[in-house]
Write an enzyme that holds these catalytic residues in place. Structure first.
Site, mmCIF file in Angstrom:
data_model
loop_
_atom_site.group_PDB
_atom_site.id
_atom_site.type_symbol
_atom_site.label_atom_id
_atom_site.label_comp_id
_atom_site.label_asym_id
_atom_site.label_seq_id
_atom_site.Cartn_x
_atom_site.Cartn_y
_atom_site.Cartn_z
ATOM 1 N N VAL A 11 -6.017 -20.051 7.930
ATOM 2 C CA VAL A 11 -6.632 -18.935 8.031
ATOM 3 C C VAL A 11 -7.218 -18.751 9.413
ATOM 4 C CG1 VAL A 11 -8.409 -17.266 7.522
ATOM 5 C CG2 VAL A 11 -6.761 -18.179 5.595
ATOM 6 N N ARG A 37 -7.258 -32.496 13.674
ATOM 7 C CA ARG A 37 -6.741 -31.159 13.552
ATOM 8 C C ARG A 37 -7.327 -30.561 14.818
ATOM 9 N NH1 ARG A 37 -7.208 -27.425 8.334
ATOM 10 N NH2 ARG A 37 -4.933 -27.840 8.054
ATOM 11 N N GLU A 161 0.970 -16.624 4.617
ATOM 12 C CA GLU A 161 1.510 -17.430 5.413
ATOM 13 C C GLU A 161 3.136 -17.519 5.674
ATOM 14 O OE1 GLU A 161 0.354 -21.462 3.969
ATOM 15 O OE2 GLU A 161 -1.662 -20.590 3.403
ATOM 16 N N LYS A 217 -10.853 -8.855 -2.434
ATOM 17 C CA LYS A 217 -9.933 -9.989 -1.840
ATOM 18 C C LYS A 217 -9.502 -10.766 -3.315
ATOM 19 C CE LYS A 217 -7.800 -13.139 -0.002
ATOM 20 N NZ LYS A 217 -7.533 -13.824 1.313
ATOM 21 N N CYS A 273 -3.919 -19.841 -2.499
ATOM 22 C CA CYS A 273 -4.923 -18.679 -3.014
ATOM 23 C C CYS A 273 -4.823 -18.299 -4.004
ATOM 24 C CB CYS A 273 -4.758 -17.533 -1.664
ATOM 25 S SG CYS A 273 -5.345 -17.995 -0.288
ATOM 26 N N PHE A 274 -3.608 -18.053 -4.645
ATOM 27 C CA PHE A 274 -3.434 -17.211 -5.865
ATOM 28 C C PHE A 274 -4.172 -18.123 -7.238
ATOM 29 C CE2 PHE A 274 0.698 -14.614 -4.779
ATOM 30 C CZ PHE A 274 0.014 -13.762 -3.981
ATOM 31 N N LYS A 336 6.595 -21.700 -0.034
ATOM 32 C CA LYS A 336 7.429 -20.689 0.457
ATOM 33 C C LYS A 336 8.136 -21.038 1.728
ATOM 34 C CE LYS A 336 5.415 -16.849 2.218
ATOM 35 N NZ LYS A 336 4.143 -16.008 2.467
#
Ligand code: UDX
Ligand code: UDX
Length: 459
Positions: A11, A37, A161, A217, A273-274, A336
């Site tokens: 994010v 990173r 994403e 959110k 997230c979900f 996904k």
């Protein structure tokens, strides 16, 4: 103006890159404690795979976009500080398994308080429980030089994403919550509105009080996930009755009150997230003494877990109730398409189930690294004697994965899987050759003509 962001993840990285890209007169610095990173963000091999991201980063990096491990300087110089560190589900103590772990958020607040020598705006980008802003403000005020003012804003990220760049450049809406009741609060809200107004229509920028923004959110993700669990629950009924879930989804989705999106039946939703956000919502409901509301939303997760295990059970029962020693090709491992992210991916749960049944997994994904797959499956690459793990074969080529397999499972809807040469795949597989299409993306009639036994979701 100078902006800094703590946390260079899926994010923070793309969001800050977009702000820098769209606002050339703002200097944007992204700081992260993870040196590898940051090095990756400064290289040609970005740590996040996202279509279009490379171009945005290349255009802005070194101009007004910087990635650093030096959070102290980044905090000191910034007028606005975004906090975008992870908020994983707590694994210990009160609320374990449900509540969000706010450890990293609080550490950020303490850093900001310690290193700030003037007033600043602090923006919650991470998804947080309602009323976290109050805690942040208390920590900031108790630990900073007296007289400084910290306005806390909530500005949740709605990007998905795989489409992050598109979502960031043309968002449905930008949500900004702040203290609407004070002059300083309203001023801070306006400052952030002005940043986004550089490229987002003003009528798409929604401003609310802090608590509405924080809660929105969680609720947005809960509603989206609920749609998937709803259609997945119906997929099981379709399989029993001869209805076709894609036809049902199309038929109901044309009702504008329902709408066509997020009605694609699948092997189960994944992503960072979900699940995390719904569990967080469930915990909040329990905490505020609303057990029935908590149970209502928790069912979205229960249904998702059921859908994933239903899929692995289907594979085992179809392969004559044993997959022991059988090679199963898994195409796709990401949660996904168009991302290298595997957090909570259905493939990891189905994979673990099949490994428990002693299957040999031959996994191919265009973007996920073998290291990540082994980690997610809780397996090591070699045994105690240094011999390679015989139960997992990561393949760079989908045909190699399918060769010698009894079954082939589509786990992720990567576009490239639709155009594979299935005759070639069929020729290399044991017969009967089974396909389990966990995403309903293949042409099942064509596969049946070749000779495959095809199992789809909800058909
Ligand atoms: C974010 C939000 O944090 C999460 O709440 C939201 O729901 C989804 O988006 P994401 O960007 O996907 O999460 O997380 P991740 O990719 O794990 O990035 C977090 C980064 O913060 C990591 O790079 C980590 O190294 C960094 N970090 C963490 C810090 O810099 N400091 C810390 O104290 C902790
Ligand atoms: C989600 C929200 O969409 C985004 O707004 C929020 O900011 C973060 O969480 P993300 O998790 O990145 O985004 O991806 P999303 O496209 O929502 O997909 C989540 C999961 O649901 C994936 O595993 C996907 O395959 C699955 N899914 C999605 C379905 O199974 N069926 C659908 O119809 C849509």
């Amino acid at each position: 103006m100078k902006i800094c962001c703590l946390g260079a993840g899926y994010v923070g990285g793309p969001t800050m890159a977009m702000i820098a890209y769209k606002c050339q007169d703002i200097t944007v610095t992204v700081a992260d404690i993870n040196e590898a990173r940051i090095n990756a963000w400064n290289s040609d091999e970005l740590p996040v795979f996202e279509p279009g991201l490379d171009d945005v980063v290349r255009a802005a990096r070194g101009r007004n976009l910087f990635f650093t491990t030096d959070k102290v300087t980044a905090i000191k110089e910034a007028d606005i500080i975004f906090v975008s560190v992870g908020t994983p589900t707590k694994t210990y103590g009160a609320g374990a398994g449900k509540a969000a772990d706010l450890k990293y958020i609080e550490l950020c607040a303490r850093d900001i308080a310690q290193y700030s020598d003037r007033s600043k705006i602090v923006v919650e980008k991470s998804t947080l429980p309602v009323r976290t802003a109050q805690g942040l403000k208390t920590v900031l005020e108790a630990n900073s030089t007296p007289g400084l003012d910290f306005q806390v804003l909530s500005n949740p990220e709605f990007l998905a994403e795989g489409t992050a760049i598109e979502d960031l450049s043309r968002p449905d809406r930008v949500l900004i919550g702040g203290d609407e009741d004070s002059e300083a609060g309203r001023k801070a809200i306006q400052t952030l509105v002005d940043v986004y107004a550089n490229w987002v229509d003003r009528d798409r920028i929604i401003t609310t009080n802090l608590w509405s923004s924080e809660l929105s959110k969680l609720v947005a993700n809960a509603f989206l996930a609920q749609r998937i669990s709803s259609i997945n629950s119906i997929s099981a009924l379709c399989e029993r009755t001869g209805a076709n879930v894609d036809q049902v989804a199309y038929a109901i989705g044309t009702d504008s009150r329902i709408g066509p999106k997020f009605l694609k039946a699948s092997v189960g939703f994944g992503g960072s997230c979900f699940q995390k956000d719904i569990l967080n919502l469930v915990y909040l409901c329990e905490y505020f003494g609303l057990p029935d509301v908590a149970a209502y939303w928790e069912q979205v997760i229960v249904m998702n877990d059921w859908q994933k295990s239903r899929f692995s059970q289907k594979i085992v029962s179809t392969l004559f109730n044993t997959v022991n020693g059988k090679r199963i090709a898994m195409l796709g491992f990401a949660f996904k398409k168009d991302t290298n992210d595997t957090r909570e991916t259905a493939a990891m749960y189905v994979g673990r189930d099949l490994l428990d049944e002693q299957a040999v997994l031959a996994i191919h994904d265009p973007k996920v690294s073998p290291e990540q797959m082994f980690k997610d499956l809780k397996e090591s690459r070699t045994d105690a004697d240094g011999n390679p793990n015989k139960q997992i074969d990561v393949c760079e080529d989908p045909y190699a994965a399918a060769k010698g397999a009894h079954g082939l499972a589509i786990m992720t809807e990567w576009d490239s899987f639709k155009d594979l040469d299935f005759q070639k795949i069929y020729d290399g597989m044991y017969k009967p050759a089974f396909v389990f299409d966990g995403r309903n993306i293949l042409d099942h009639e064509k596969l049946r003509k070749i000779g495959f036994e095809v199992f789809a979701i909800g058909r």
